[in-house]
Design a protein around this motif. Structure first.
Motif, PDB file in Angstrom:
ATOM      1  N   PRO A 182      24.047   4.907  -3.197  1.00 14.12           N
ATOM      2  CA  PRO A 182      23.430   4.973  -4.208  1.00 14.12           C
ATOM      3  C   PRO A 182      23.786   6.305  -5.052  1.00 14.12           C
ATOM      4  N   ALA A 183      24.110   7.345  -4.387  1.00 13.68           N
ATOM      5  CA  ALA A 183      24.716   8.459  -4.875  1.00 13.68           C
ATOM      6  C   ALA A 183      25.915   8.564  -5.795  1.00 13.68           C
ATOM      7  N   LEU A 184      26.560   7.324  -5.320  1.00 15.81           N
ATOM      8  CA  LEU A 184      28.029   7.371  -6.036  1.00 15.81           C
ATOM      9  C   LEU A 184      28.076   6.147  -7.111  1.00 15.81           C
ATOM     10  N   ARG A 185      27.134   5.384  -7.175  1.00 13.71           N
ATOM     11  CA  ARG A 185      26.986   4.258  -8.163  1.00 13.71           C
ATOM     12  C   ARG A 185      25.570   3.943  -8.553  1.00 13.71           C
ATOM     13  N   PRO A 186      25.218   3.947  -9.768  1.00 13.20           N
ATOM     14  CA  PRO A 186      23.850   3.498  -9.996  1.00 13.20           C
ATOM     15  C   PRO A 186      23.516   2.190  -9.566  1.00 13.20           C
ATOM     16  N   SER A 187      22.512   1.741  -9.505  1.00 16.05           N
ATOM     17  CA  SER A 187      21.937   0.301  -9.117  1.00 16.05           C
ATOM     18  C   SER A 187      21.924  -0.626 -10.390  1.00 16.05           C
ATOM     19  N   VAL A 188      22.847  -1.617 -10.220  1.00 20.78           N
ATOM     20  CA  VAL A 188      22.955  -2.691 -11.351  1.00 20.78           C
ATOM     21  C   VAL A 188      21.542  -3.311 -11.793  1.00 20.78           C
ATOM     22  N   ALA A 189      20.452  -3.334 -10.668  1.00 21.27           N
ATOM     23  CA  ALA A 189      19.567  -4.344 -10.650  1.00 21.27           C
ATOM     24  C   ALA A 189      18.557  -3.122 -11.401  1.00 21.27           C
ATOM     25  N   ARG A 190      18.608  -2.084 -11.277  1.00 19.37           N
ATOM     26  CA  ARG A 190      17.706  -1.123 -11.940  1.00 19.37           C
ATOM     27  C   ARG A 190      18.169  -0.962 -13.623  1.00 19.37           C
ATOM     28  N   TYR A 191      19.264  -0.906 -13.764  1.00 17.56           N
ATOM     29  CA  TYR A 191      20.129  -1.011 -15.006  1.00 17.56           C
ATOM     30  C   TYR A 191      19.505  -1.981 -15.857  1.00 17.56           C
ATOM     31  N   CYS A 192      19.673  -3.112 -15.169  1.00 18.89           N
ATOM     32  CA  CYS A 192      19.431  -4.532 -15.884  1.00 18.89           C
ATOM     33  C   CYS A 192      17.621  -4.491 -16.185  1.00 18.89           C
ATOM     34  N   LEU A 193      17.037  -3.883 -15.056  1.00 17.04           N
ATOM     35  CA  LEU A 193      15.337  -4.041 -15.452  1.00 17.04           C
ATOM     36  C   LEU A 193      15.011  -3.211 -16.473  1.00 17.04           C
ATOM     37  N   ALA A 194      15.786  -2.048 -16.687  1.00 20.20           N
ATOM     38  CA  ALA A 194      15.621  -1.073 -17.679  1.00 20.20           C
ATOM     39  C   ALA A 194      16.057  -1.384 -19.026  1.00 20.20           C
ATOM     40  N   HIS A 195      17.136  -2.136 -19.119  1.00 22.73           N
ATOM     41  CA  HIS A 195      17.609  -2.551 -20.559  1.00 22.73           C
ATOM     42  C   HIS A 195      17.827  -3.916 -20.870  1.00 22.73           C
ATOM     43  N   ALA A 196      17.273  -4.915 -20.158  1.00 21.02           N
ATOM     44  CA  ALA A 196      17.462  -6.381 -20.538  1.00 21.02           C
ATOM     45  C   ALA A 196      16.518  -6.673 -21.646  1.00 21.02           C
ATOM     46  N   ALA A 197      16.594  -7.457 -22.462  1.00 17.92           N
ATOM     47  CA  ALA A 197      15.603  -7.769 -23.505  1.00 17.92           C
ATOM     48  C   ALA A 197      14.891  -9.022 -22.878  1.00 17.92           C
ATOM     49  N   CYS A 198      15.571  -9.605 -21.946  1.00 19.62           N
ATOM     50  CA  CYS A 198      14.923 -11.049 -21.215  1.00 19.62           C
ATOM     51  C   CYS A 198      14.262 -10.703 -19.853  1.00 19.62           C
ATOM     52  N   PRO A 199      13.448 -11.500 -19.526  1.00 20.91           N
ATOM     53  CA  PRO A 199      12.895 -11.335 -17.958  1.00 20.91           C
ATOM     54  C   PRO A 199      13.880 -11.151 -17.024  1.00 20.91           C
ATOM     55  N   VAL A 200      13.893 -10.413 -15.898  1.00 21.04           N
ATOM     56  CA  VAL A 200      14.908 -10.173 -14.938  1.00 21.04           C
ATOM     57  C   VAL A 200      14.253 -10.252 -13.589  1.00 21.04           C
ATOM     58  N   LEU A 201      14.845 -11.093 -12.962  1.00 16.12           N
ATOM     59  CA  LEU A 201      14.588 -11.462 -11.411  1.00 16.12           C
ATOM     60  C   LEU A 201      15.508 -10.704 -10.423  1.00 16.12           C
ATOM     61  N   ALA A 202      14.729  -9.843  -9.841  1.00 16.46           N
ATOM     62  CA  ALA A 202      15.537  -8.993  -8.721  1.00 16.46           C
ATOM     63  C   ALA A 202      15.496  -9.723  -7.480  1.00 16.46           C
ATOM     64  N   VAL A 203      16.429 -10.295  -6.874  1.00 15.46           N
ATOM     65  CA  VAL A 203      16.352 -11.001  -5.650  1.00 15.46           C
ATOM     66  C   VAL A 203      16.483 -10.150  -4.228  1.00 15.46           C
ATOM     67  N   PRO A 204      15.507  -9.883  -3.633  1.00 15.44           N
ATOM     68  CA  PRO A 204      15.783  -8.836  -2.439  1.00 15.44           C
ATOM     69  C   PRO A 204      16.673  -9.438  -1.471  1.00 15.44           C
TER      70      PRO A 204
END
Length: 165
Positions: free
Chosen positions: A121-143
């Motif tokens: 996590p310190a080396l690379r930001p979370s792709v899921a977090r980025y998508c949740l913050a920037h996507a214009a459409c609904p985002v489904l984050a699969v655990p």
């Protein structure tokens, strides 16, 4: 225009779980499925210091396309997806690539939200977090699948065992 489900794939267990969930969502919605693999040049992102010629860029792009084919073939070896499937290998940062691929508001973006380990996590930001913050459409984050953590624990314990046990 048909609705579409966009899913990020990398070959990781989390992305494979997301791919299978996205496939189920596409079937349920009667939507097209777009599996997107984001790739980057060795040594950094788009602004890496190394200079690559046209031939090298073509080689890396072809390698990414082949990797995507391998991932999809493996994921659907037992059961075909049952929906229209398109694979896209796109050069860029994974989060930005996925958000752009799912830019219409009638899309659904599916991403794996698995653990990336203690140090990552310190080396690379979370792709899921980025998508949740920037996507214009609904985002489904699969655990992540709980079996992943159990398997990692077993493998870790076996790795730490003394020889001969």
């Amino acid at each position: 225009m048909r609705q579409r489900v966009v899913v990020g794939v990398s070959g990781s267990p989390g992305s494979l779980a997301a791919l299978h969930r996205a496939t189920a969502e596409a079937r349920e919605r009667n939507a097209d499925l777009y599996a997107v693999l984001a790739w980057q040049l060795p040594g950094g992102g788009l602004g890496g210091r190394a200079t690559y010629g046209t031939a090298a860029l073509r080689e890396y792009r072809e390698a990414a396309v082949e990797e995507l084919r391998t991932i999809l073939d493996g994921a659907f070896a037992v059961r075909r997806p049952g929906v229209a499937l398109s694979g896209l290998a796109v050069r860029g940062e994974p989060g930005a690539v996925l958000v752009e691929a799912a830019e219409s508001d009638d899309a659904l973006l599916v991403v794996g939200a698995g653990s990336r380990g203690r140090w990552l996590p310190a080396l690379r930001p979370s792709v899921a977090r980025y998508c949740l913050a920037h996507a214009a459409c609904p985002v489904l984050a699969v655990p992540p699948n709980p079996l992943e953590a159990e398997l990692a624990a077993v493998l870790s314990n076996n790795w730490n065992m003394p020889p001969g046990r």
